[in-house]
Design an enzyme around this catalytic site. Structure first.
Site, PDB file in Angstrom:
ATOM      1  N   ARG A 156      37.378  29.907  40.871  1.00 54.24           N
ATOM      2  CA  ARG A 156      37.798  31.034  41.695  1.00 54.24           C
ATOM      3  C   ARG A 156      36.748  31.303  42.776  1.00 54.24           C
ATOM      4  O   ARG A 156      35.552  31.056  42.573  1.00 54.24           O
ATOM      5  CB  ARG A 156      37.996  32.284  40.840  1.00 54.24           C
ATOM      6  CG  ARG A 156      39.165  32.209  39.867  1.00 54.24           C
ATOM      7  CD  ARG A 156      39.318  33.534  39.124  1.00 54.24           C
ATOM      8  NE  ARG A 156      40.488  33.538  38.254  1.00 54.24           N
ATOM      9  CZ  ARG A 156      40.459  33.208  36.955  1.00 54.24           C
ATOM     10  NH1 ARG A 156      39.309  32.854  36.394  1.00 54.24           N
ATOM     11  NH2 ARG A 156      41.557  33.244  36.229  1.00 54.24           N
ATOM     12  N   LYS A 183      37.988  37.282  36.160  1.00 57.21           N
ATOM     13  CA  LYS A 183      39.071  38.227  35.894  1.00 57.21           C
ATOM     14  C   LYS A 183      39.269  38.423  34.398  1.00 57.21           C
ATOM     15  O   LYS A 183      39.614  39.507  33.933  1.00 57.21           O
ATOM     16  CB  LYS A 183      40.376  37.726  36.516  1.00 57.21           C
ATOM     17  CG  LYS A 183      40.413  37.762  38.023  1.00 57.21           C
ATOM     18  CD  LYS A 183      41.652  37.077  38.571  1.00 57.21           C
ATOM     19  CE  LYS A 183      42.914  37.781  38.134  1.00 57.21           C
ATOM     20  NZ  LYS A 183      44.111  37.170  38.739  1.00 57.21           N
ATOM     21  N   HIS A 283      42.082  30.622  31.850  1.00 59.25           N
ATOM     22  CA  HIS A 283      43.168  31.583  31.698  1.00 59.25           C
ATOM     23  C   HIS A 283      43.171  32.132  30.276  1.00 59.25           C
ATOM     24  O   HIS A 283      42.932  31.388  29.318  1.00 59.25           O
ATOM     25  CB  HIS A 283      44.529  30.916  31.979  1.00 59.25           C
ATOM     26  CG  HIS A 283      44.748  30.621  33.425  1.00 59.25           C
ATOM     27  ND1 HIS A 283      45.558  29.600  33.874  1.00 59.25           N
ATOM     28  CD2 HIS A 283      44.261  31.215  34.551  1.00 59.25           C
ATOM     29  CE1 HIS A 283      45.565  29.580  35.191  1.00 59.25           C
ATOM     30  NE2 HIS A 283      44.782  30.545  35.620  1.00 59.25           N
ATOM     31  N   TYR A 292      50.933  28.408  37.407  1.00 59.09           N
ATOM     32  CA  TYR A 292      50.167  27.726  38.445  1.00 59.09           C
ATOM     33  C   TYR A 292      50.701  26.331  38.733  1.00 59.09           C
ATOM     34  O   TYR A 292      50.378  25.741  39.745  1.00 59.09           O
ATOM     35  CB  TYR A 292      48.695  27.591  38.015  1.00 59.09           C
ATOM     36  CG  TYR A 292      47.827  28.764  38.396  1.00 59.09           C
ATOM     37  CD1 TYR A 292      46.787  28.612  39.291  1.00 59.09           C
ATOM     38  CD2 TYR A 292      48.044  30.020  37.850  1.00 59.09           C
ATOM     39  CE1 TYR A 292      45.976  29.687  39.640  1.00 59.09           C
ATOM     40  CE2 TYR A 292      47.247  31.097  38.190  1.00 59.09           C
ATOM     41  CZ  TYR A 292      46.217  30.939  39.088  1.00 59.09           C
ATOM     42  OH  TYR A 292      45.434  31.999  39.432  1.00 59.09           O
TER      43      TYR A 292
END
Length: 439
Positions: A156, A183, A283, A292
Site C-alpha cells: 500500500r 488498514k 487482507h 481485488y
C-alpha cells in the site's frame, strides 16, 4: 445535547483509527449534517435516511460515495446504540440503506504497459547518469526503485511511505511492514525478490552515505535530491510521479492498480494459491482478496474449451478447408429444409410385377455391366466422406444410400442374392440396414 458529530467523535476516541480513516468518518458526518442541519437526532430515522439517499443520488452523488457515507454512519450509530449513547431507539437507521453500485472498470495494468513504463524510467536513469542533468522524473533511479516496489510487492502507498531504514532486514531478505501503518493494524513481512533486490540495495547504500538513522523514512525523495526540500516524502509526490508516467505510457498507473494487477496475476498461476495472495496483500478477510482479482477471460475460455473436449462436444466441428475459411458444424438444425428432406430415408414403392416378371426373377440373373457393383460402391464411398457428414446425419444417410445402392445394383443387373450377401456383411459390421422392399 447528543448530535451526530458528538457520536462520531466518541467512536473515533474509542477506536485506534488511522488519521485517514478518522477523516472519512468525519466527512460522512459532515455530509449528514449538511442535509439534516440542526434536526434533533431523534428525527434521523430509517425513512429520513432513505429520503436523504434519494435526494443526493438525484443530485448526482455516485452510488459508491453514498455507500461510503452509509457504511461509516451505520458503524457510528451501531456503536452509539450498543453503548447507550442513543436511548430513543434500538434500530439502526442506516441499516439496509446501501445501494448496488455499477461495476467498476478494470483496475489492472497489462504487462506491455508496465514494461513500457519501466523502460522509460530506465532510459531516464541512463540519461541522468550520462548528462548529469535533471530528467523529467528525478532522481530517476529513486523513482525506478519506487516503481519496482509497487510492482513486486503490491504494498500500500501509505505503508511504503512509513517504511523506516531499519525495517529492511537485508540478511534475511525481508521487509517489515508495521501494524500501525496498515488498514488491518496487523504486522507482516514481505520477501525481497531477486528483481527488487538491486533497487533496494541502491537505496540502502545511498541512505548509508547520507547518514540515515534507523527510524528515518527510507523512501524519502527529499533526502536523495537537492531539488526537493521537504522533511518527509508525502502522497502528493508519489502521485505526481505516477501522473507523469501515465501521460508517457498512455495507460493510467497508480500504486493501487499495481496492487490489483499483482493479485490478478497471482491467481492466473497454475497453483492459484489464494491464501498466499491474501497474506501478501495483508487482507484480514479472504472476500477482500477476491474483490481485488479481475476476471481472467482467457483462462475462462480455456476452461470451457477443455470441458467441451472432455464431453465430446467438439466431435461435430468440421475441419477448416484449404482456403482458411472455417466451416460451421453441419447439424440437422442448421440445414435448410430441402437439405433435411434429402437426408430422410425415402420409401421405396414395391415394383410392379407381372406373371412373367415373377418367373423371370426366380432365375439367377447375370450382370450385364461387369463394373456396376464397383461403381455403386465408389458412389457410396464418395457420399460417406467423414469430413462432409456430421455424426447425427450418418445413420440417416446410411439408410438412404442402402436404398440407392439397391437400386443401382438392380439397374446394373445384379441379383438380389448378391445384394443380400453384401448386406449381411454390413450388418455384421454394425451398419444400419434398410428394410428390403417386397418383390
Amino acid at each position: 445535547m447528543t448530535t451526530p458529530l458528538t457520536l462520531t467523535e466518541e467512536y473515533i476516541f474509542a477506536h485506534d483509527l488511522r488519521s485517514s480513516s478518522a477523516k472519512i468518518y468525519r466527512a460522512s458526518t459532515k455530509a449528514l449534517l449538511k442535509h439534516f442541519r440542526a434536526s434533533p437526532i431523534e428525527e434521523i430515522d430509517h425513512r429520513a435516511v432513505l429520503g436523504w439517499r434519494k435526494k443526493v443520488l438525484e443530485n448526482g452523488l455516485s452510488k459508491r460515495s453514498w455507500n461510503t457515507y452509509s457504511n461509516h454512519l451505520r458503524t457510528v450509530w451501531g456503536y452509539a446504540i450498543e453503548h447507550g449513547l442513543v436511548t430513543h431507539t434500538t434500530i439502526n437507521p442506516f441499516r439496509k440503506t446501501s445501494v448496488i453500485p455499477p461495476k467498476r472498470a478494470s483496475k489492472t495494468i497489462n504487462g506491455d504497459s508496465i514494461q513500457r513504463g519501466r523502460n522509460w524510467l530506465i532510459s531516464l536513469v541512463g540519461q541522468e547518469r550520462c548528462t548529469q542533468e535533471r530528467s523529467k522524473i528525478t532522481p530517476a533511479w529513486f523513482w525506478l526503485a519506487v516503481f519496482e516496489m509497487f510492482y513486486y510487492t503490491g504494498i500500500r502507498l501509505n505503508a511504503l511511505l512509513c517504511l523506516r531504514y531499519k525495517d529492511i532486514d537485508w540478511d534475511s531478505q525481508m521487509i517489515l511492514v508495521r501494524g500501525e501503518t496498515e488498514k488491518t493494524h496487523r504486522e507482516f513481512f514481505l520477501p525481497i525478490m531477486e528483481g527488487l533486490a538491486p533497487h533496494l540495495c541502491r537505496i540502502l547504500g545511498e541512505a548509508e552515505k547520507i547518514g540515515f538513522s534507523p527510524d528515518d523514512q527510507l523512501f524519502n525523495v527529499n533526502r536523495f535530491s537537492r531539488h526537493f526540500h521537504g522533511k518527509e516524502m508525502n502522497i502528493d509526490q508519489v502521485e505526481a510521479m505516477y501522473r507523469k508516467l501515465t501521460d508517457k505510457v498512455g495507460v493510467r498507473m497508480t500504486p493501487h492498480r499495481f496492487r490489483h494487477t499483482l493479485a490478478t496475476d497471482l491467481m492466473k498461476q497454475p497453483e492459484r494459491n489464494i491464501h498466499l495472495t491474501k497474506s501478501l496483500l495483508n487482507h484480514s478477510n479472504i472476500a477482500t482478496t477476491l474483490s481485488y482479482i479481475e476476471v481472467d477471460y482467457d483462462h475462462m475460455r480455456a476452461v470451457l474449451h477443455e470441458r467441451s473436449l472432455a464431453q465430446g462436444a467438439l466431435s461435430r466441428v468440421r475441419r477448416v478447408d484449404t482456403s482458411g475459411t472455417p466451416q460451421l458444424p453441419l447439424t440437422k438444425a442448421r440445414l435448410p429444409a430441402p437439405d433435411i428432406e434429402k437426408l430422410e430415408p425415402k420409401k421405396l414403392s414395391a415394383p410392379k410385377q407381372s406373371s412373367h416378371s415373377v418367373e423371370r426373377d426366380s432365375r439367377p440373373i447375370r450382370s450385364t455391366g461387369p463394373s456396376a457393383l464397383q461403381k455403386a460402391l465408389e458412389y457410396a464411398s464418395a457420399q460417406l466422406r467423414p469430413e462432409s457428414i456430421p455424426d447425427n446425419a450418418t445413420d440417416q444417410i446410411s439408410d438412404h444410400l442402402d436404398q440407392s445402392l439397391l437400386l443401382t445394383l438392380m439397374a446394373g443387373g445384379l441379383g438380389a442374392g448378391t445384394f443380400r450377401k453384401h448386406a449381411s456383411s454390413d450388418r455384421s459390421m454394425g451398419i444400419a440396414q434398410f428394410p428390403q422392399a417386397s418383390p
